[in-house]
Design a protein around this motif. Structure first.
Motif, PDB file in Angstrom:
ATOM      1  N   ALA A  20       0.825  -1.205   0.000  1.00 55.41           N
ATOM      2  CA  ALA A  20       0.000   0.000   0.000  1.00 55.41           C
ATOM      3  C   ALA A  20       0.860   1.255   0.000  1.00 55.41           C
ATOM      4  O   ALA A  20       0.629   2.183  -0.792  1.00 55.41           O
ATOM      5  CB  ALA A  20      -0.924  -0.005   1.214  1.00 55.41           C
ATOM      6  N   LYS A  21       1.837   1.311   0.859  1.00 50.78           N
ATOM      7  CA  LYS A  21       2.655   2.513   0.997  1.00 50.78           C
ATOM      8  C   LYS A  21       3.544   2.733  -0.228  1.00 50.78           C
ATOM      9  O   LYS A  21       3.708   3.854  -0.695  1.00 50.78           O
ATOM     10  CB  LYS A  21       3.496   2.429   2.276  1.00 50.78           C
ATOM     11  N   THR A  22       4.095   1.643  -0.761  1.00 48.36           N
ATOM     12  CA  THR A  22       4.896   1.758  -1.982  1.00 48.36           C
ATOM     13  C   THR A  22       4.032   2.212  -3.149  1.00 48.36           C
ATOM     14  O   THR A  22       4.436   3.077  -3.949  1.00 48.36           O
ATOM     15  CB  THR A  22       5.557   0.410  -2.317  1.00 48.36           C
ATOM     16  N   GLY A  23       2.838   1.650  -3.248  1.00 52.38           N
ATOM     17  CA  GLY A  23       1.934   2.019  -4.334  1.00 52.38           C
ATOM     18  C   GLY A  23       1.482   3.460  -4.258  1.00 52.38           C
ATOM     19  O   GLY A  23       1.457   4.173  -5.272  1.00 52.38           O
ATOM     20  N   LEU A  24       1.131   3.928  -3.070  1.00 50.12           N
ATOM     21  CA  LEU A  24       0.707   5.321  -2.902  1.00 50.12           C
ATOM     22  C   LEU A  24       1.843   6.280  -3.233  1.00 50.12           C
ATOM     23  O   LEU A  24       1.629   7.343  -3.833  1.00 50.12           O
ATOM     24  CB  LEU A  24       0.218   5.549  -1.469  1.00 50.12           C
ATOM     25  N   THR A  25       3.065   5.910  -2.866  1.00 48.79           N
ATOM     26  CA  THR A  25       4.218   6.756  -3.183  1.00 48.79           C
ATOM     27  C   THR A  25       4.437   6.851  -4.684  1.00 48.79           C
ATOM     28  O   THR A  25       4.662   7.939  -5.234  1.00 48.79           O
ATOM     29  CB  THR A  25       5.483   6.212  -2.499  1.00 48.79           C
ATOM     30  N   ALA A  26       4.376   5.705  -5.372  1.00 53.20           N
ATOM     31  CA  ALA A  26       4.561   5.703  -6.829  1.00 53.20           C
ATOM     32  C   ALA A  26       3.470   6.514  -7.513  1.00 53.20           C
ATOM     33  O   ALA A  26       3.748   7.285  -8.451  1.00 53.20           O
ATOM     34  CB  ALA A  26       4.562   4.264  -7.352  1.00 53.20           C
ATOM     35  N   LYS A  27       2.242   6.363  -7.057  1.00 56.81           N
ATOM     36  CA  LYS A  27       1.136   7.136  -7.623  1.00 56.81           C
ATOM     37  C   LYS A  27       1.365   8.625  -7.384  1.00 56.81           C
ATOM     38  O   LYS A  27       1.100   9.456  -8.265  1.00 56.81           O
ATOM     39  CB  LYS A  27      -0.172   6.688  -6.982  1.00 56.81           C
ATOM     40  N   GLY A  28       1.878   8.978  -6.220  1.00 55.71           N
ATOM     41  CA  GLY A  28       2.179  10.376  -5.929  1.00 55.71           C
ATOM     42  C   GLY A  28       3.235  10.936  -6.864  1.00 55.71           C
ATOM     43  O   GLY A  28       3.131  12.080  -7.326  1.00 55.71           O
ATOM     44  N   VAL A  29       4.260  10.138  -7.153  1.00 55.61           N
ATOM     45  CA  VAL A  29       5.302  10.571  -8.091  1.00 55.61           C
ATOM     46  C   VAL A  29       4.703  10.864  -9.454  1.00 55.61           C
ATOM     47  O   VAL A  29       4.996  11.898 -10.084  1.00 55.61           O
ATOM     48  CB  VAL A  29       6.407   9.494  -8.203  1.00 55.61           C
ATOM     49  N   VAL A  30       3.843   9.958  -9.934  1.00 53.16           N
ATOM     50  CA  VAL A  30       3.231  10.130 -11.258  1.00 53.16           C
ATOM     51  C   VAL A  30       2.385  11.398 -11.294  1.00 53.16           C
ATOM     52  O   VAL A  30       2.482  12.203 -12.235  1.00 53.16           O
ATOM     53  CB  VAL A  30       2.383   8.902 -11.625  1.00 53.16           C
ATOM     54  N   TYR A  31       1.561  11.612 -10.262  1.00 51.66           N
ATOM     55  CA  TYR A  31       0.702  12.795 -10.255  1.00 51.66           C
ATOM     56  C   TYR A  31       1.515  14.084 -10.168  1.00 51.66           C
ATOM     57  O   TYR A  31       1.183  15.084 -10.826  1.00 51.66           O
ATOM     58  CB  TYR A  31      -0.308  12.719  -9.108  1.00 51.66           C
ATOM     59  N   CYS A  32       2.559  14.092  -9.375  1.00 50.43           N
ATOM     60  CA  CYS A  32       3.391  15.290  -9.274  1.00 50.43           C
ATOM     61  C   CYS A  32       4.021  15.628 -10.624  1.00 50.43           C
ATOM     62  O   CYS A  32       4.027  16.791 -11.048  1.00 50.43           O
ATOM     63  CB  CYS A  32       4.482  15.095  -8.213  1.00 50.43           C
ATOM     64  N   LEU A  33       4.531  14.615 -11.312  1.00 46.79           N
ATOM     65  CA  LEU A  33       5.184  14.859 -12.600  1.00 46.79           C
ATOM     66  C   LEU A  33       4.173  15.245 -13.677  1.00 46.79           C
ATOM     67  O   LEU A  33       4.458  16.102 -14.527  1.00 46.79           O
ATOM     68  CB  LEU A  33       5.976  13.625 -13.024  1.00 46.79           C
ATOM     69  N   VAL A  34       2.985  14.615 -13.654  1.00 45.53           N
ATOM     70  CA  VAL A  34       1.934  15.030 -14.600  1.00 45.53           C
ATOM     71  C   VAL A  34       1.584  16.494 -14.364  1.00 45.53           C
ATOM     72  O   VAL A  34       1.437  17.283 -15.312  1.00 45.53           O
ATOM     73  CB  VAL A  34       0.677  14.150 -14.445  1.00 45.53           C
ATOM     74  N   GLY A  35       1.458  16.887 -13.097  1.00 39.62           N
ATOM     75  CA  GLY A  35       1.150  18.271 -12.771  1.00 39.62           C
ATOM     76  C   GLY A  35       2.237  19.226 -13.234  1.00 39.62           C
ATOM     77  O   GLY A  35       1.953  20.303 -13.775  1.00 39.62           O
ATOM     78  N   VAL A  36       3.487  18.838 -13.032  1.00 42.33           N
ATOM     79  CA  VAL A  36       4.610  19.681 -13.467  1.00 42.33           C
ATOM     80  C   VAL A  36       4.590  19.863 -14.979  1.00 42.33           C
ATOM     81  O   VAL A  36       4.741  20.980 -15.499  1.00 42.33           O
ATOM     82  CB  VAL A  36       5.952  19.072 -13.011  1.00 42.33           C
ATOM     83  N   LEU A  37       4.412  18.754 -15.716  1.00 48.10           N
ATOM     84  CA  LEU A  37       4.390  18.838 -17.181  1.00 48.10           C
ATOM     85  C   LEU A  37       3.196  19.651 -17.675  1.00 48.10           C
ATOM     86  O   LEU A  37       3.304  20.411 -18.647  1.00 48.10           O
ATOM     87  CB  LEU A  37       4.358  17.430 -17.784  1.00 48.10           C
ATOM     88  N   ALA A  38       2.040  19.498 -17.023  1.00 47.72           N
ATOM     89  CA  ALA A  38       0.862  20.273 -17.414  1.00 47.72           C
ATOM     90  C   ALA A  38       1.088  21.759 -17.142  1.00 47.72           C
ATOM     91  O   ALA A  38       0.677  22.615 -17.941  1.00 47.72           O
ATOM     92  CB  ALA A  38      -0.370  19.775 -16.667  1.00 47.72           C
ATOM     93  N   PHE A  39       1.728  22.084 -16.020  1.00 47.60           N
ATOM     94  CA  PHE A  39       2.007  23.487 -15.703  1.00 47.60           C
ATOM     95  C   PHE A  39       2.978  24.077 -16.721  1.00 47.60           C
ATOM     96  O   PHE A  39       2.803  25.216 -17.181  1.00 47.60           O
ATOM     97  CB  PHE A  39       2.588  23.600 -14.296  1.00 47.60           C
ATOM     98  N   MET A  40       3.988  23.301 -17.094  1.00 50.10           N
ATOM     99  CA  MET A  40       4.948  23.772 -18.098  1.00 50.10           C
ATOM    100  C   MET A  40       4.259  23.970 -19.449  1.00 50.10           C
ATOM    101  O   MET A  40       4.554  24.926 -20.172  1.00 50.10           O
ATOM    102  CB  MET A  40       6.098  22.777 -18.220  1.00 50.10           C
ATOM    103  N   ALA A  41       3.306  23.074 -19.771  1.00 51.09           N
ATOM    104  CA  ALA A  41       2.568  23.212 -21.023  1.00 51.09           C
ATOM    105  C   ALA A  41       1.667  24.437 -21.007  1.00 51.09           C
ATOM    106  O   ALA A  41       1.499  25.123 -22.023  1.00 51.09           O
ATOM    107  CB  ALA A  41       1.735  21.951 -21.279  1.00 51.09           C
TER     108      ALA A  41
END
Length: 277
Positions: A20-41
């Protein structure tokens, strides 16, 4: 005392907690990077466009970093852990949702979430191995196309649109109702820090709700026009927001919300109680 102890839920096995904790962390990484790329776009930073602001774009970004394959392999493993945890929640009912209509609905939602992130784990693993990531068209357009080929195809796509829209509305309701707070109760943080992180969660759920609503609208257009090209996922949703009035600021705000959601997932990974059967 023995009668009382028999009704106290046992703590989850350590491997379930780790998944659970590993999965939530990985999901958090993906969302943070999607947000960063969307902000840059949104503000065309480094020439980025909404085409890069997808989960596949995130995986490509990770691959471009030093030791990129190793990093992406870790993310793929984390997403796989998240998938397994969601299946455990849904099939074994470790959250004690029960068998009534509401409980079954939540368990189906867990399983659906597992399927979604399982597909992402599979995609990221394929990219680590040097394949995948270059398929033509989006999975949403493929789904719409297959549904439209069936009898009453437009109605089927319309039902998908309604379902996605309902998810978006629920995400916004979930954030505004503060129900998400229970995921990090008794975190032990200083109250001011905890309040800021919890507010990030609210902003994150609202941003997710907006994205789901836009995706639902795109599927509705695909149904009304009988054109699968109208459907889309995150990338099309971001493009839709960017093309609206004050689009850069709207997309920028949603992007920041997705980053906030990713940070809130890190908080959940640290403090969320993990249920056991």
């Amino acid at each position: 005392m023995s009668d009382i102890s028999s009704h106290v839920p046992a703590p989850p096995p350590e491997w379930v907690r780790n998944f659970a904790k590993t999965g939530l962390t990985a999901k958090g990484v993906v969302y943070c990077l999607v947000g960063v790329l969307a902000f840059m776009a949104a503000f065309e930073i480094n020439g980025n466009s909404t085409e890069e602001a997808s989960r596949e774009g995130v995986f490509r970004l990770i691959l471009q970093q030093p030791f990129g394959k190793a990093l992406l392999a870790i993310v793929a493993l984390g997403l796989f852990c998240y998938t397994i945890w969601r299946f455990i929640q849904g099939f074994i009912d470790t959250e004690h949702q029960g068998h009534d209509t509401k409980g079954v609905g939540k368990r189906i939602r867990y399983i659906f979430s597992g399927l979604v992130y399982g597909s992402l784990a599979f995609l990221s693993a394929k990219m680590v191995l040097g394949s995948g990531g270059n398929s033509g068209g989006s999975s949403q357009q493929t789904l719409a196309s297959k549904l439209l080929q069936q009898p009453f195809g437009q109605w089927l796509v319309g039902m998908v649109a309604i379902g996605i829209t309902a998810i978006g509305i629920y995400q916004i309701y979930y954030g505004l109702s503060d129900k998400y707070r229970k995921k990090v109760r008794s975190s032990g943080l200083k109250s001011d820090i905890e309040n800021k992180l919890i507010q990030m969660g609210k902003f994150g759920y609202l941003a997710r709700g907006v994205v789901w609503l836009v995706i639902g609208y795109l599927f509705l257009q695909a149904a009304l026009k009988a054109n699968p090209q109208e459907a889309g996922g995150n990338t099309r949703a971001f493009q839709f927001l960017e093309d609206s009035s004050y689009g850069s600021f709207v997309l920028g705000a949603v992007a920041l919300g997705l980053i906030c959601y990713g940070i809130f997932l890190f908080m959940r990974a640290k403090f969320q109680p993990i249920g056991a059967s």
